[in-house]
Write a protein that holds these residues in place. Sequence first.
Motif, PDB file in Angstrom:
ATOM      1  N   SER A  67       8.270-120.316  36.665  1.00  0.00           N
ATOM      2  CA  SER A  67       9.368-120.106  37.683  1.00  0.00           C
ATOM      3  C   SER A  67      10.583-121.096  37.364  1.00  0.00           C
ATOM      4  N   PRO A  76      11.166-116.040  37.907  1.00  0.00           N
ATOM      5  CA  PRO A  76      10.841-116.480  39.313  1.00  0.00           C
ATOM      6  C   PRO A  76       9.502-115.775  39.670  1.00  0.00           C
ATOM      7  N   LEU A  77       8.495-116.668  40.257  1.00  0.00           N
ATOM      8  CA  LEU A  77       7.385-116.082  40.734  1.00  0.00           C
ATOM      9  C   LEU A  77       7.058-116.335  42.135  1.00  0.00           C
ATOM     10  N   ARG A 216       5.550-111.381  40.643  1.00  0.00           N
ATOM     11  CA  ARG A 216       7.261-111.734  40.391  1.00  0.00           C
ATOM     12  C   ARG A 216       7.876-111.733  41.520  1.00  0.00           C
ATOM     13  N   VAL A 329       8.614-121.760  45.626  1.00  0.00           N
ATOM     14  CA  VAL A 329       7.374-120.915  45.000  1.00  0.00           C
ATOM     15  C   VAL A 329       6.498-120.356  45.861  1.00  0.00           C
TER      16      VAL A 329
END
Length: 397
Positions: A67, A76-77, A216, A329
């Motif tokens: 991320s 980005p996760l 994701r 996250v």
Amino acid sequence: MSLLRIGFLPLVDAVLPIVAHEYGLAEKEGLRLELHRDTSWATVRDRLIYGQTDAAHLLAPLALATSLGLDRPAVPLAAPFMLGLNGNTVNVSARVAGMIDLSEDIAETGRRLAALAKSEADAGRPLRIAVVHRYSSHNYMLRYWLAASGCDPDRDVVIVTVPPPFIAEAFALGEIDGSCVGEPWNSVAAERGDAVTIAATSQIWNRGVEKLLACRLTTLDDRRDEITALVRALHAAGAVAEDPAHREDIAAMLARPEYVGQSPALIARALSSRISVRADAPPVPDFLVLHREAANFPWRSQAMWLYSQMARWRHAPLDAEGFEKAASVFRPDIYRAALAGTGAILPNASAKVEGAIAAPLGVGTASGRLIMGPDRFFDGRLFDPEKALEYLAESRS
């Protein structure tokens, strides 16, 4: 029925997606799971970021690094669900084990290992210790223990990466002197007589963050209903996996070649926390916590502790913004939304002081009754997410 493709490595702590699939719990939520087994964490990550899978069983630090764009462009996760706490051990070769007098005290064993490591490094023979990925809790827990025991992990040992299924062969070939890896691979090496278990990571941090469900951020945005349905299925799988009545069946299931492909006896031992450090010692308590005590809740303070270690070892920038990005996250909001009204335990807070619980403690919840188990670090330190920069400054001093 919606299809979700999930990547995983052959490890015992991949059990919840497998149980959700095999016990029909995903199907009850309107999902068809397609499970993709890989060999290395890098491959699991790459399948996820390039869209070959929709979600993954993933190392928590690797989700943060992906991320944040560490060593590669950022993707980005989101991590709305934790797949368990701890479950790893530190092993050393029979040769190294014979050179240190193992102690029942994890701190004393650490000091003896650190002293040997420094001695070997000074003699030009630094110990080679394998972890499963640079951005792994294995790496950061090992470094934390070694550093607190008097060893500089960047100078006194050589830390290398070996995928979990190859750890036993690496010991057998004499390529490594030690490892930190999850079950069943540490036990495979020990059962073959090539390694000796000297510590469990639950002895280093009693409730240490480990694997998580990652997707994701774009997948979470585009397929929110399916991801929240997956969270419910995994939560139900946790209850099944924790029930001793299912243990033998689940161990036999994980032992199949398409999942872990190892002895059901070794797998059952990990599922029941019967891992022992030293043959004559009792099992380590809470070796692997899969579900109880809200173990699946994504505490943002745990993401921030991991980031503190990434910054400590200069794997990530040291700044307040990095802590905030790492915390973002972990998605307790998605966890709560998915499980609202199901009777699941939903903590009120999204962060806590890590290492502060010495004995079972009741905490506030929006739903259910939550008794948190001990979460002490072996050296007694505390991580207050409100004082993250001060904590890191003390660690580096």
